[in-house]
Design a protein around this motif. Structure first.
Motif, PDB file in Angstrom:
ATOM      1  N   LYS A  85     -13.848  62.933  37.102  1.00 50.49           N
ATOM      2  CA  LYS A  85     -12.822  63.947  37.447  1.00 50.49           C
ATOM      3  C   LYS A  85     -13.787  65.187  38.042  1.00 50.49           C
ATOM      4  CE  LYS A  85      -9.001  62.282  35.638  1.00 50.49           C
ATOM      5  NZ  LYS A  85      -8.535  61.255  36.557  1.00 50.49           N
ATOM      6  N   PRO A  86     -12.976  65.845  38.971  1.00 51.11           N
ATOM      7  CA  PRO A  86     -13.873  66.881  39.437  1.00 51.11           C
ATOM      8  C   PRO A  86     -14.352  68.086  38.512  1.00 51.11           C
ATOM      9  CG  PRO A  86     -11.698  67.013  40.104  1.00 51.11           C
ATOM     10  CD  PRO A  86     -11.605  65.814  39.457  1.00 51.11           C
ATOM     11  N   ARG A  87     -15.437  68.607  38.660  1.00 51.84           N
ATOM     12  CA  ARG A  87     -15.877  69.729  37.984  1.00 51.84           C
ATOM     13  C   ARG A  87     -16.117  70.782  39.155  1.00 51.84           C
ATOM     14  NH1 ARG A  87     -14.533  66.274  35.090  1.00 51.84           N
ATOM     15  NH2 ARG A  87     -16.125  65.862  33.386  1.00 51.84           N
ATOM     16  N   PHE A  88     -16.164  72.041  38.783  1.00 54.06           N
ATOM     17  CA  PHE A  88     -16.181  73.285  39.400  1.00 54.06           C
ATOM     18  C   PHE A  88     -17.709  74.064  39.186  1.00 54.06           C
ATOM     19  CE2 PHE A  88     -12.073  71.754  39.537  1.00 54.06           C
ATOM     20  CZ  PHE A  88     -11.642  71.705  41.230  1.00 54.06           C
ATOM     21  N   ALA A  89     -18.062  74.584  40.012  1.00 59.40           N
ATOM     22  CA  ALA A  89     -19.269  75.591  39.824  1.00 59.40           C
ATOM     23  C   ALA A  89     -18.782  76.982  39.073  1.00 59.40           C
ATOM     24  CB  ALA A  89     -19.962  75.888  40.990  1.00 59.40           C
ATOM     25  N   THR A  90     -19.362  77.303  37.947  1.00 67.08           N
ATOM     26  CA  THR A  90     -18.963  78.604  37.463  1.00 67.08           C
ATOM     27  C   THR A  90     -19.357  79.849  37.942  1.00 67.08           C
ATOM     28  OG1 THR A  90     -20.308  78.218  35.666  1.00 67.08           O
ATOM     29  CG2 THR A  90     -18.188  77.374  34.975  1.00 67.08           C
ATOM     30  N   ARG A  91     -20.723  79.459  38.910  1.00 62.75           N
ATOM     31  CA  ARG A  91     -21.437  80.674  39.427  1.00 62.75           C
ATOM     32  C   ARG A  91     -22.095  80.185  40.525  1.00 62.75           C
ATOM     33  NH1 ARG A  91     -26.575  79.302  38.070  1.00 62.75           N
ATOM     34  NH2 ARG A  91     -26.780  77.854  36.161  1.00 62.75           N
ATOM     35  N   ASP A  92     -22.438  81.101  41.443  1.00 58.29           N
ATOM     36  CA  ASP A  92     -23.378  80.779  42.542  1.00 58.29           C
ATOM     37  C   ASP A  92     -24.511  79.985  42.188  1.00 58.29           C
ATOM     38  OD1 ASP A  92     -21.298  81.870  44.184  1.00 58.29           O
ATOM     39  OD2 ASP A  92     -22.596  83.610  44.565  1.00 58.29           O
ATOM     40  N   MET A  93     -25.117  78.697  42.659  1.00 62.39           N
ATOM     41  CA  MET A  93     -26.090  78.302  42.304  1.00 62.39           C
ATOM     42  C   MET A  93     -26.858  77.516  43.176  1.00 62.39           C
ATOM     43  SD  MET A  93     -24.200  75.230  39.953  1.00 62.39           S
ATOM     44  CE  MET A  93     -25.431  74.219  39.742  1.00 62.39           C
ATOM     45  N   VAL A  94     -28.164  77.164  42.998  1.00 59.36           N
ATOM     46  CA  VAL A  94     -28.801  76.195  43.691  1.00 59.36           C
ATOM     47  C   VAL A  94     -29.148  74.609  42.977  1.00 59.36           C
ATOM     48  CG1 VAL A  94     -31.050  75.505  45.179  1.00 59.36           C
ATOM     49  CG2 VAL A  94     -29.817  78.083  45.222  1.00 59.36           C
ATOM     50  N   ASN A 133     -27.715  46.762  30.059  1.00 58.63           N
ATOM     51  CA  ASN A 133     -26.709  47.034  31.140  1.00 58.63           C
ATOM     52  C   ASN A 133     -26.047  48.592  30.782  1.00 58.63           C
ATOM     53  OD1 ASN A 133     -24.752  47.123  33.129  1.00 58.63           O
ATOM     54  ND2 ASN A 133     -24.265  45.022  32.677  1.00 58.63           N
ATOM     55  N   PRO A 134     -26.905  49.535  31.045  1.00 53.45           N
ATOM     56  CA  PRO A 134     -26.659  50.906  30.681  1.00 53.45           C
ATOM     57  C   PRO A 134     -25.507  51.717  31.958  1.00 53.45           C
ATOM     58  CG  PRO A 134     -28.831  50.822  31.706  1.00 53.45           C
ATOM     59  CD  PRO A 134     -28.191  49.442  31.557  1.00 53.45           C
ATOM     60  N   HIS A 135     -24.479  50.874  32.150  1.00 55.98           N
ATOM     61  CA  HIS A 135     -23.605  51.074  33.117  1.00 55.98           C
ATOM     62  C   HIS A 135     -22.844  52.364  32.683  1.00 55.98           C
ATOM     63  CE1 HIS A 135     -19.976  49.975  30.985  1.00 55.98           C
ATOM     64  NE2 HIS A 135     -20.824  48.639  30.752  1.00 55.98           N
ATOM     65  N   LEU A 136     -22.342  53.160  33.486  1.00 58.64           N
ATOM     66  CA  LEU A 136     -21.754  54.229  33.243  1.00 58.64           C
ATOM     67  C   LEU A 136     -19.839  54.312  33.559  1.00 58.64           C
ATOM     68  CD1 LEU A 136     -23.840  57.190  34.658  1.00 58.64           C
ATOM     69  CD2 LEU A 136     -23.937  56.349  32.269  1.00 58.64           C
ATOM     70  N   SER A 137     -19.528  52.998  33.553  1.00 58.47           N
ATOM     71  CA  SER A 137     -18.215  52.969  33.849  1.00 58.47           C
ATOM     72  C   SER A 137     -17.271  53.541  32.853  1.00 58.47           C
ATOM     73  CB  SER A 137     -17.727  51.245  33.831  1.00 58.47           C
ATOM     74  OG  SER A 137     -18.633  50.798  34.877  1.00 58.47           O
ATOM     75  N   PHE A 138     -17.639  53.852  31.577  1.00 55.01           N
ATOM     76  CA  PHE A 138     -16.812  54.509  30.802  1.00 55.01           C
ATOM     77  C   PHE A 138     -17.289  55.975  30.711  1.00 55.01           C
ATOM     78  CE2 PHE A 138     -16.484  50.176  28.686  1.00 55.01           C
ATOM     79  CZ  PHE A 138     -15.103  50.177  28.705  1.00 55.01           C
ATOM     80  N   GLY A 139     -17.832  56.456  31.424  1.00 53.48           N
ATOM     81  CA  GLY A 139     -18.398  57.855  31.448  1.00 53.48           C
ATOM     82  C   GLY A 139     -19.555  57.912  30.260  1.00 53.48           C
ATOM     83  N   ALA A 142     -19.200  63.686  26.020  1.00 51.43           N
ATOM     84  CA  ALA A 142     -17.870  63.991  25.642  1.00 51.43           C
ATOM     85  C   ALA A 142     -16.945  63.663  26.381  1.00 51.43           C
ATOM     86  CB  ALA A 142     -17.785  65.779  25.602  1.00 51.43           C
ATOM     87  N   HIS A 143     -17.205  63.174  27.701  1.00 52.14           N
ATOM     88  CA  HIS A 143     -16.191  62.561  28.431  1.00 52.14           C
ATOM     89  C   HIS A 143     -16.040  60.799  28.503  1.00 52.14           C
ATOM     90  CE1 HIS A 143     -15.328  66.497  30.093  1.00 52.14           C
ATOM     91  NE2 HIS A 143     -16.654  66.709  30.103  1.00 52.14           N
ATOM     92  N   PHE A 144     -16.775  60.454  27.485  1.00 49.37           N
ATOM     93  CA  PHE A 144     -16.547  58.859  27.198  1.00 49.37           C
ATOM     94  C   PHE A 144     -15.202  58.549  27.014  1.00 49.37           C
ATOM     95  CE2 PHE A 144     -17.548  54.825  25.224  1.00 49.37           C
ATOM     96  CZ  PHE A 144     -18.787  54.280  26.091  1.00 49.37           C
TER      97      PHE A 144
END
Length: 198
Positions: A85-94, A133-139, A142-144
């Motif tokens: 799911k999308p996340r949003f930057a909470t501040r200006d950053m590099v 097999n350390p896939h990330l298909s389930f996230g 905290a977002h698992f």
């Protein structure tokens, strides 16, 4: 006795508290969206991968004990959920030498991570014996995915029963190319034409 899952959720009670109407509606959407649709795509995509890799299908048929690692490889190889799911930057950053402004949107591409050559040897090869097999298909973290065990069980049961019931199933090449749905974030077959006997 409740007469279905939704009725059971409606009647569920913990310490005298029940789900509110909003919580119940949210749970139903979660079950039918995340809990049903993604598993369908895992099963159909996993079956397509097996039918496209005859050696792997034959090996699974002769060694059903490989089903757990087969399901994990289907999760990695098919990656039915392609991104977070999308996340949003909470501040200006590099980050990664790029400038981002507060409010800029980010999304992690799970499918890309599942093909990372730094994590997976020969990542574009479908290998039902791949371990670890350390896939990330389930996230992750905290977002698992809450339904990860159910999805694994459903995929294992479906694939086992399909290959047992139709041991000579093949892709039906008469229909032309396999088509995937054009939907951001989800990898889903439009259809999977098969022949049940050779």
């Amino acid at each position: 006795m409740p007469d279905g899952l939704i009725a059971a959720l409606r009647d569920a009670e913990t310490d005298g508290q029940k789900l509110s109407e909003d919580e119940l509606v949210s749970m139903i959407f979660l079950l039918f969206g995340a809990g049903q649709e993604t598993t369908i795509h895992l099963i159909s995509g996993g079956l397509f991968a097996l039918l496209s890799h005859e050696d792997q299908r034959r090996r699974l048929q002769s060694e059903l004990s490989l089903m757990p690692t087969c399901v994990e490889e289907c999760l990695r190889y098919v990656s039915p959920v392609q991104m977070t799911k999308p996340r949003f930057a909470t501040r200006d950053m590099v980050w990664q030498e790029r400038q981002f402004r507060r409010g800029d949107m980010f999304a992690g591409f799970l499918a890309a991570a599942n093909c990372d050559p730094a994590k997976f040897e020969d990542p574009h090869r479908f290998d039902i014996t791949r371990h670890p097999n350390p896939h990330l298909s389930f996230g992750t973290g905290a977002h698992f995915c809450l339904g990860f065990q159910l999805a694994r069980a459903e995929a294992a049961i479906a694939l086992e029963r399909i290959i047992a019931r139709f041991p000579d199933m093949r892709l039906d090449n008469r229909t032309g190319n396999i088509e995937w749905r054009k939907r951001l974030g989800i990898r889903a077959l439009a259809q999977l034409p098969v022949r049940l006997v050779a």
